[in-house]
Motif scaffolding. Structure first.
Motif, mmCIF file in Angstrom:
data_model
loop_
_atom_site.group_PDB
_atom_site.id
_atom_site.type_symbol
_atom_site.label_atom_id
_atom_site.label_comp_id
_atom_site.label_asym_id
_atom_site.label_seq_id
_atom_site.Cartn_x
_atom_site.Cartn_y
_atom_site.Cartn_z
ATOM 1 N N GLU A 147 45.860 27.519 -47.801
ATOM 2 C CA GLU A 147 45.473 28.470 -46.766
ATOM 3 C C GLU A 147 45.105 27.769 -45.469
ATOM 4 O O GLU A 147 45.271 28.315 -44.384
ATOM 5 C CB GLU A 147 44.293 29.319 -47.251
ATOM 6 C CG GLU A 147 44.675 30.314 -48.341
ATOM 7 C CD GLU A 147 43.509 31.227 -48.689
ATOM 8 O OE1 GLU A 147 42.368 30.863 -48.355
ATOM 9 O OE2 GLU A 147 43.743 32.280 -49.281
ATOM 10 N N THR A 189 47.938 32.253 -40.893
ATOM 11 C CA THR A 189 47.447 33.599 -41.150
ATOM 12 C C THR A 189 45.980 33.710 -40.741
ATOM 13 O O THR A 189 45.331 32.713 -40.394
ATOM 14 C CB THR A 189 47.585 33.937 -42.638
ATOM 15 O OG1 THR A 189 46.779 33.017 -43.395
ATOM 16 C CG2 THR A 189 49.035 33.823 -43.098
ATOM 17 N N TYR A 190 45.453 34.922 -40.809
ATOM 18 C CA TYR A 190 44.049 35.137 -40.475
ATOM 19 C C TYR A 190 43.140 34.301 -41.363
ATOM 20 O O TYR A 190 42.199 33.650 -40.879
ATOM 21 C CB TYR A 190 43.710 36.624 -40.620
ATOM 22 C CG TYR A 190 42.224 36.906 -40.623
ATOM 23 C CD1 TYR A 190 41.488 36.885 -39.438
ATOM 24 C CD2 TYR A 190 41.553 37.156 -41.829
ATOM 25 C CE1 TYR A 190 40.121 37.124 -39.441
ATOM 26 C CE2 TYR A 190 40.183 37.393 -41.837
ATOM 27 C CZ TYR A 190 39.479 37.379 -40.635
ATOM 28 O OH TYR A 190 38.123 37.608 -40.663
ATOM 29 N N ARG A 191 43.433 34.300 -42.675
ATOM 30 C CA ARG A 191 42.598 33.541 -43.599
ATOM 31 C C ARG A 191 42.690 32.037 -43.327
ATOM 32 O O ARG A 191 41.700 31.313 -43.438
ATOM 33 C CB ARG A 191 43.002 33.841 -45.046
ATOM 34 C CG ARG A 191 42.617 35.244 -45.516
ATOM 35 C CD ARG A 191 43.097 35.485 -46.930
ATOM 36 N NE ARG A 191 42.482 34.558 -47.877
ATOM 37 C CZ ARG A 191 41.300 34.773 -48.452
ATOM 38 N NH1 ARG A 191 40.606 35.855 -48.165
ATOM 39 N NH2 ARG A 191 40.813 33.900 -49.306
ATOM 40 N N GLY A 192 43.879 31.572 -42.951
ATOM 41 C CA GLY A 192 44.034 30.160 -42.646
ATOM 42 C C GLY A 192 43.213 29.755 -41.426
ATOM 43 O O GLY A 192 42.526 28.720 -41.431
ATOM 44 N N GLU A 232 35.745 27.692 -40.311
ATOM 45 C CA GLU A 232 34.595 27.458 -41.176
ATOM 46 C C GLU A 232 34.475 25.999 -41.577
ATOM 47 O O GLU A 232 33.379 25.541 -41.925
ATOM 48 C CB GLU A 232 34.688 28.345 -42.415
ATOM 49 C CG GLU A 232 34.428 29.822 -42.100
ATOM 50 C CD GLU A 232 34.554 30.709 -43.328
ATOM 51 O OE1 GLU A 232 35.041 30.203 -44.372
ATOM 52 O OE2 GLU A 232 34.173 31.891 -43.255
ATOM 53 N N LYS A 262 40.621 31.365 -40.283
ATOM 54 C CA LYS A 262 39.211 31.536 -40.651
ATOM 55 C C LYS A 262 38.700 30.308 -41.399
ATOM 56 O O LYS A 262 37.598 29.820 -41.132
ATOM 57 C CB LYS A 262 39.064 32.791 -41.512
ATOM 58 C CG LYS A 262 37.646 33.069 -42.007
ATOM 59 C CD LYS A 262 37.602 34.402 -42.733
ATOM 60 C CE LYS A 262 36.212 34.681 -43.298
ATOM 61 N NZ LYS A 262 35.866 33.774 -44.399
ATOM 62 N N HIS A 263 39.490 29.794 -42.328
ATOM 63 C CA HIS A 263 39.074 28.616 -43.096
ATOM 64 C C HIS A 263 38.978 27.379 -42.200
ATOM 65 O O HIS A 263 38.096 26.531 -42.396
ATOM 66 C CB HIS A 263 40.039 28.363 -44.251
ATOM 67 C CG HIS A 263 39.856 29.315 -45.395
ATOM 68 N ND1 HIS A 263 38.619 29.627 -45.893
ATOM 69 C CD2 HIS A 263 40.753 30.017 -46.130
ATOM 70 C CE1 HIS A 263 38.750 30.484 -46.905
ATOM 71 N NE2 HIS A 263 40.036 30.738 -47.053
ATOM 72 N N GLN A 272 29.860 30.741 -42.501
ATOM 73 C CA GLN A 272 30.309 31.320 -43.761
ATOM 74 C C GLN A 272 29.338 32.385 -44.248
ATOM 75 O O GLN A 272 28.127 32.262 -44.106
ATOM 76 C CB GLN A 272 30.454 30.224 -44.819
ATOM 77 C CG GLN A 272 31.519 29.189 -44.498
ATOM 78 C CD GLN A 272 31.626 28.124 -45.559
ATOM 79 O OE1 GLN A 272 31.315 28.368 -46.703
ATOM 80 N NE2 GLN A 272 32.026 26.936 -45.169
#
Length: 401
Positions: free
Chosen positions: A105, A110-113, A119, A115-116, A126
């Protein structure tokens, strides 16, 4: 095109570069403290400290082209520090990839990528997960929480109050008698390439006005005006409040997170109360609330609404760490981190106003004494005194001139 360029440069120099620079001092913070807001505050303070170290020597040692020299040196240092912060951010993301089994990810767009990745650089952002509470080695202290429906409604109400203040500050800029001196100092720096060697009231040459010269916030405003291409008067009265008002509330949010750690849903109510105080605090021409909304850009306003709340926040941070000391050991550098940030606050106080040197020292002394008595640690007094070394140097320069 000119408006778009100005907007891009303001975002770059007021938000993006301080954030990247903040990654450098954030490396010494505990992971749970490294939110974007704390990183940005640290970066802003570091930028102010660097400006003081550049602007004062340029003003005192260079006779001609002092301001343009200051601009070149400061811009180069800021860009260099931002690049270092960016590299550290890449290193943190790569380190997270090696530790995280689901690192796929982190490689995606992507959004999750995304976001990670964020973070990895700002782990304090988080959210707390249910399983985190079950982990005996987990440290959920300081993580972001998910607010209740009532809490979300209160945040919306606070947002409305903030927008009202920004609207009034932008469209109904207040005239002030100090404009004849402080704003003109910034304008003269840009137009004549000087630093405090022209008398704003008459336009004639003068020696350095020692009472105001060392408080180089007017030169910082001139730098932002020069680099963004906007007139210094427009910047001070109209655009800087759009940055400084939210920045002040960001500090109050961090204070509120300390005060309402056990019941975070009280935080938005605290922020609403603070916003109402600011709106209706004009009981005289000298209150901090009056300066906050009508003289936002002035050094004395930034001292009262930025530097002093930052000192209070850092002492709440120190007290919180001392309370948790028996339950969780902190490394030496983690213990020192709020004290290091306080040194930067003291340097910023000198930039804002010469009175900040005295007032900041008095407040630090009083808070250090309280914590020393409460926790029976003489080292707190020594640490508080050590953070005031920039103030002593500033005072000695002031007296020698």
């Amino acid at each position: 095109m000119g408006t778009i360029y100005t907007l891009i440069m303001l975002i770059l120099w007021l938000i993006l570069i301080p954030t990247l620079i903040g990654i450098i001092p954030a490396c010494i913070l505990p992971e749970r403290r490294r939110s974007w807001a704390v990183t940005f505050i640290a970066g802003y303070l570091m930028s102010m400290a660097v400006f003081e170290l550049v602007a004062i020597p340029c003003m005192l040692l260079i006779t001609y082209s002092a301001f343009s020299t200051c601009v070149k040196i400061y811009a180069g240092l800021e860009i260099g520090l931002a690049v270092i912060g960016f590299i550290i951010g890449i290193i943190l993301i790569n380190k997270k990839k090696q530790e995280d089994l689901a690192s796929g990810e982190l490689n995606s767009i992507t959004y999750r990528g995304i976001k990670h990745r964020l973070e990895a650089v700002f782990p304090g952002e988080q959210h707390v997960l249910a399983e985190d509470y079950m982990d005996p080695r987990g440290d959920v202290y300081g993580r972001r929480v998910r607010y209740s429906f009532e809490g979300k409604v209160l945040w919306v109400l606070f947002g409305i109050l903030l927008l009202v203040q920004l609207y009034m500050a932008f469209f109904y800029a207040s005239f002030d008698g100090d404009d004849a001196y402080y704003v003109v100092e910034s304008v003269l720096a840009v137009q004549t390439d000087t630093m405090n060697t022209i008398l704003p009231y008459t336009g004639g040459s003068t020696t350095l006005d020692i009472r105001h010269a060392l408080a180089v916030i007017t030169m910082w405003i001139a730098f932002i005006a020069k680099i963004s291409g906007v007139h210094a008067t427009i910047l001070a009265h109209t655009l800087l409040p759009m940055f400084l008002i939210p920045f002040t509330y960001m500090i109050y949010i961090e204070i509120g997170r300390m005060l309402f750690r056990k019941d975070p849903n009280k935080l938005p109510m605290f922020m609403i109360i603070m916003a109402v105080f600011q709106l209706f605090g004009h009981t005289s021409i000298s209150t901090t609330e009056t300066f906050f909304l009508t003289r936002t850009w002035q050094g004395k306003s930034m001292l009262a609404n930025v530097a002093i709340p930052l000192i209070i926040w850092l002492f709440l941070w120190i007290g919180e760490d001392l309370e948790r000391e028996g339950r969780q050991k902190l490394s030496g550098i983690n213990k020192l981190s709020p004290w290091i940030l306080m040194i930067l606050v003291n340097m910023a106080s000198g930039i804002y106003s010469s009175m900040g040197v005295m007032l900041g020292t008095i407040l630090i002394g009083a808070c250090s004494l309280i914590l020393m008595i409460r926790y029976k640690k003489l080292s707190i007094a020594f640490m508080g005194a050590a953070t005031c070394i920039p103030n002593v140097i500033y005072l000695l320069m002031y007296l020698s001139m």
